[in-house]
Structures are given as C-alpha cells and as structure tokens.
Write a protein that holds these residues in place. Structure first.
Motif, PDB file in Angstrom:
ATOM      1  N   SER A 300     -10.031 -20.890  -3.290  1.00 32.63           N
ATOM      2  CA  SER A 300      -9.347 -21.744  -3.932  1.00 32.63           C
ATOM      3  C   SER A 300      -9.532 -23.297  -3.982  1.00 32.63           C
ATOM      4  O   SER A 300      -8.948 -24.011  -4.735  1.00 32.63           O
ATOM      5  CB  SER A 300      -7.914 -21.600  -3.427  1.00 32.63           C
ATOM      6  N   SER A 355      -2.300 -19.431 -11.890  1.00 31.40           N
ATOM      7  CA  SER A 355      -2.383 -20.552 -11.397  1.00 31.40           C
ATOM      8  C   SER A 355      -4.163 -20.671 -11.338  1.00 31.40           C
ATOM      9  O   SER A 355      -4.690 -21.881 -11.626  1.00 31.40           O
ATOM     10  CB  SER A 355      -1.987 -21.027 -10.120  1.00 31.40           C
ATOM     11  N   SER A 356      -4.626 -19.893 -10.780  1.00 28.07           N
ATOM     12  CA  SER A 356      -6.062 -19.944 -10.606  1.00 28.07           C
ATOM     13  C   SER A 356      -6.873 -19.915 -11.930  1.00 28.07           C
ATOM     14  O   SER A 356      -8.031 -20.336 -11.938  1.00 28.07           O
ATOM     15  CB  SER A 356      -6.692 -18.470  -9.701  1.00 28.07           C
ATOM     16  N   MET A 359      -5.822 -23.719 -13.598  1.00 27.90           N
ATOM     17  CA  MET A 359      -6.233 -24.842 -13.038  1.00 27.90           C
ATOM     18  C   MET A 359      -7.711 -24.466 -12.483  1.00 27.90           C
ATOM     19  O   MET A 359      -7.896 -23.674 -11.519  1.00 27.90           O
ATOM     20  CB  MET A 359      -5.545 -25.035 -11.778  1.00 27.90           C
ATOM     21  N   ARG A 366      -5.282 -27.632  -7.066  1.00 29.42           N
ATOM     22  CA  ARG A 366      -5.424 -26.172  -6.960  1.00 29.42           C
ATOM     23  C   ARG A 366      -5.353 -25.243  -5.568  1.00 29.42           C
ATOM     24  O   ARG A 366      -4.577 -24.365  -5.641  1.00 29.42           O
ATOM     25  CB  ARG A 366      -6.925 -25.828  -7.687  1.00 29.42           C
TER      26      ARG A 366
END
Length: 484
Positions: A300, A355-356, A359, A366
């Motif tokens: 991430s 989200s991944s 972003m 992130r």
C-alpha cells in the motif's frame, strides 16, 4: 402417566448463579486454559515479522516462504481433527497437557534449526499443537461454564489468541528494529513462546477435568466434585442430574460413535453448518492480514520498517474488539452477531478495493487510508465474527460427538486457512490489493446468505437443551419460528 421434563424446562428450573469462591475458581481455570489460545496466537502471528530475516539467513525463496508459513497451518488442520478425537477418548485436560509439550518441542526445533527442512519440521510440530488447542480449549471452557455466561467464558480463548498475536507483533517490532543487524533475530522472536508453553503445562497440572466428559465416561462422583468447585452445591447437583439424564438417553438410543452421527441427518446437517461457518470465517481473509500484514502495508506504500510498526495497529484493534465481543456474547444472539460482522467486513473489503484502485501508488495518503480500513476490517471481524464462531463451534455439537464435530469443523477451517496463506502472496502479485479484496467481498456476500438460511441459534440455552434439539432437528424449527 409420568412425564419427562425437557432440557428447556430443566434449564429454567436450575438454581441461579451465585457469587462466591466457585466463580473465582472458574475464572482461574479459564485463564490457565487460555494460555493455549495465547500460544495459538503468538505462534501464528510471529511469522508476520520473522519471515523476512528468516528468509535472508536460510536463503528461502518465495515458494519456500509459503511452505514455511503454510506448513504450520496445514499441520493445524490435522492437529484439530486428531486433538478433538483424542480429547473425546483421553480427556480434555490430558490432551491440553500434551499440547503444551508439543508447543515447547516445536519452539525448540524452530529456534535451533540449522536448515529449511528442519525448520519445516518444527513448524509442523507447532501446527499440530496450535490445531489441537483450537479444538480442545474452547470445548473444555464451554463444558465447564454455566450456560448463562458460556459465551463470555468460552470466548476468552479467542481474546487470548489475539492477545498472543498482538504480543507477537509488538515483540517483532521491538526486536526487529533494535536488533535489525543480527541475522538470527527471528530465532529470538520464536523463543519467547517457550514461556507460555511452560506456564500452560504447569497450570493445567492443577486444573480439573471437564465434568461433562467425566459423566460420559461413567465417573459421576468425580464430575460432581468438579461441578461443586465451580458452582454452588445445589446448582452443581442439579446440573449433574441434567447431564446424566441426557447421557443415559443417548446410550439408550445408541447415539454414540461415527455410525450414529452419519445415520442421523440432523447431526450431518449440523456438521455441515459447523464446517461452513469455519470456512466462511477464514475466507474473509482475516489471517491474510495476521500472517502477511507487513506485505499488504508495504504494497500500500509503507516502507518495510514502517510497515512492521504500523502492523501493530490491527493487533491492537483485534484485542479491543475481542473484549467488546466478550461483553456482547451473552447479550446478542449468535446469528445476529454473524450477520452484523459479515456485513461490516464485506463493506470494509469493498472500501479497501476501491481505495487502492482510486488512489494511485505514490499518493502520500494511500498507505494511511488503507491502514485505517484494514484496522476497521480487523475490528469488525474480531468484535462480531471471530469470538462468536469459536464459541458457536464449542457449544453446538452434542456431547457424544463434540470433540469429533469441532475437530472436523476446525480441520476444514485450517485447510481453508492453509490454502489462503499459501497462495495469498501470489494472489496479491497477480491481481493486486484491489482484486484480492474485491474477491473477499464476493465471498462475504455468499457467507451472509449461508448464515441467513442455514445457521440456527444457540444462545441462552444449556448444552443439554441444544443437544436434544440438534439431534432431533428441532433447533431449525426454533429458528424458523423466531424469524417470523
């Protein structure tokens, strides 16, 4: 004409729980037995931070890393199945003592291993102990606890598991950062688990056997003495009578042995329910975070050392969620708990995936957004699913098949866990965090449907009342009436 009281009526007529030394004795027994859960948690969580230095010293490849990690998990499947059967034949207490010895031997082999091959042998030994503890300790606690507080007593084992995992994360972070230059730092991480193994063995030497197991073996006077040590005298006598009555009915109906289980469609069905719950719990991906949390956080956007420290956050929320779960266990129905938990975890999976995807890598927010969502996922899982699943499995099976039933269910749980731990790094490499968590979300939807349609309620009833309703299929009728 004389009539026989049902287990429901007998439960209602049991003398109420009272305070006194017997309540303190029950608390002490649960603390000692939960060292098994603590070892379970530590030995499954320590690999999270130990894997990288271990790989460097022993020259592991990505494949052998997966073998080292999953060898414990697959061995745990065998340990759960054999531990459950052994505890039925040999006793819950003696089996836990044997598991303490296995924990110590496995730790010693891992700490002093000269090679990858010996390391795997040590991990297998630890896995047998972990699996056995996962099957036997919850049953031991459930059979000793009064039905009114059975959820919070049996659930303590799961809290001990996450405390063990958090301890592993914290110790990994401290040792890993302070002694980062030492190639053998991972050996120290593993060596710490020898201490609770010794504590479990010494503690269990002074603990009693399960009174319900003693009754099944015809040792009624011993069972009464155990019950008197953890109940008021009048409650102990009343409970013993209830357990004796159900045991005699089982024998009269020849409801003993594997053939009796397979010839009763209701027992087969409850076995499938137990298996389904165990597999569903694992396919949420919770142990992917517990085993490979550092990898997820590095993916991430965190650096390796920062990920090692950030990885403590899911461990902390798991412990907090565990204590909340203990509070809820005797206040909220099991089915409702499962439904809330699966809904929340599925939402978290979707949010992590989105989200991944939205972003891009390099975005400074992130890693922190994904970390926050991972923490929310672990908190939801621990508060509403993990504790509840382990408690449910410890209470839903009739006495004559309890060790076997929970053993088979947890065997399948560990098999699902093993395949996930073996292939999770490859899955992340192939489809990234986005695809991986969207896949977990899809499984979560299926699990919700399974719970809604197949899982009966167990809260607020004695083990003997549950036993009669499971054996006759009445437990599903009760669920149907309750849902109207």
């Amino acid at each position: 004409m004389a009539t026989t009281s049902s287990p429901h009526e007998k439960a209602a007529s049991l003398p109420p729980l009272t305070p006194g030394p017997h309540r303190m004795r029950l608390g002490l027994i649960s603390v000692v037995a939960c060292f098994g859960g603590l070892l379970f948690g530590y030995d499954t969580g320590v690999i999270n931070g130990a894997l990288r230095p271990m790989s460097e010293e022993l020259g592991l490849t990505p494949f052998t890393e997966g073998v080292v990690t999953s060898s414990l998990v697959f061995a745990a499947a065998i340990g759960a199945l054999s531990g459950g059967r052994l505890s039925d034949a040999w006793g819950r207490r003696k089996t836990i003592l044997l598991l303490a010895v296995l924990f110590f031997i496995g730790t010693a082999i891992v700490v002093f291993t000269p090679s990858y091959e010996i390391l795997v042998v040590g991990r297998i030994c630890l896995g047998l102990a972990v699996g056995g503890a996962s099957a036997v300790v919850p049953v031991f606690l459930a059979e000793l606890a009064p039905y009114e507080i059975r959820g919070s007593i049996a659930g303590r084992n799961e809290v001990a598991i996450v405390i063990g995992q958090l301890s592993a994360f914290v110790i990994n972070a401290i040792i890993g950062n302070v002694f980062s230059e030492s190639p053998s730092v991972w050996r120290v991480m593993f060596a710490v688990s020898a201490l609770p193994a010794v504590a479990l063995f010494i503690g269990m030497l002074r603990m009693p056997e399960s009174p319900r197991w003693l009754v099944e073996k015809g040792r009624h006077q011993e069972a009464l003495e155990v019950l008197k040590s953890v109940r008021s005298e009048d409650r102990a006598i009343a409970e013993l009578g209830e357990v004796e009555h159900v045991t005699e009915e089982e024998r009269a109906a020849q409801q003993i042995g594997l053939r009796a289980i397979l010839s009763n469609k209701h027992l087969v069905r409850i076995m499938l329910v137990g298996i389904g719950l165990g597999v569903a719990q694992q396919l949420t991906g919770i142990n992917s975070i517990m085993y490979y949390g550092q990898i997820v956080l590095i993916e991430s956007g965190f650096s390796a050392n920062a990920a090692l420290v950030a990885n403590i956050a899911p461990g902390v929320i798991a412990v907090v969620g565990g204590f909340i779960a203990l509070y809820l266990m005797d206040r909220l129905d099991r089915r409702k708990t499962f439904m809330i938990g699966l809904t929340l975890t599925t939402i978290c999976h979707l949010l992590i995936g989105f989200s991944s995807m939205v972003m891009e890598e390099g975005n400074p927010l992130r890693p922190y957004v994904i970390l926050a969502l991972v923490v929310a996922f672990v908190g939801s899982m621990q508060t509403f699913l993990n504790v509840a699943v382990w408690v449910y499995l410890s209470e839903v099976f009739p006495l004559h098949m309890r060790g076997f039933g929970i053993g088979v269910s947890i065997f399948m749980l560990w098999v699902a866990n093993g395949f996930l731990s073996l292939y999770f790094p490859s899955l992340v490499a192939a489809v990234g965090i986005t695809g991986t968590f969207f896949l977990f979300a899809a499984v979560g939807v299926l699990a919700l449907l399974f719970v809604a349609t197949q899982v009966p309620e167990t809260r607020g009833r004695t083990l003997e009342a549950l036993e009669e309703d499971v054996s006759t299929g009445a437990i599903y009728t009760v669920k149907a009436k309750a849902s109207r």
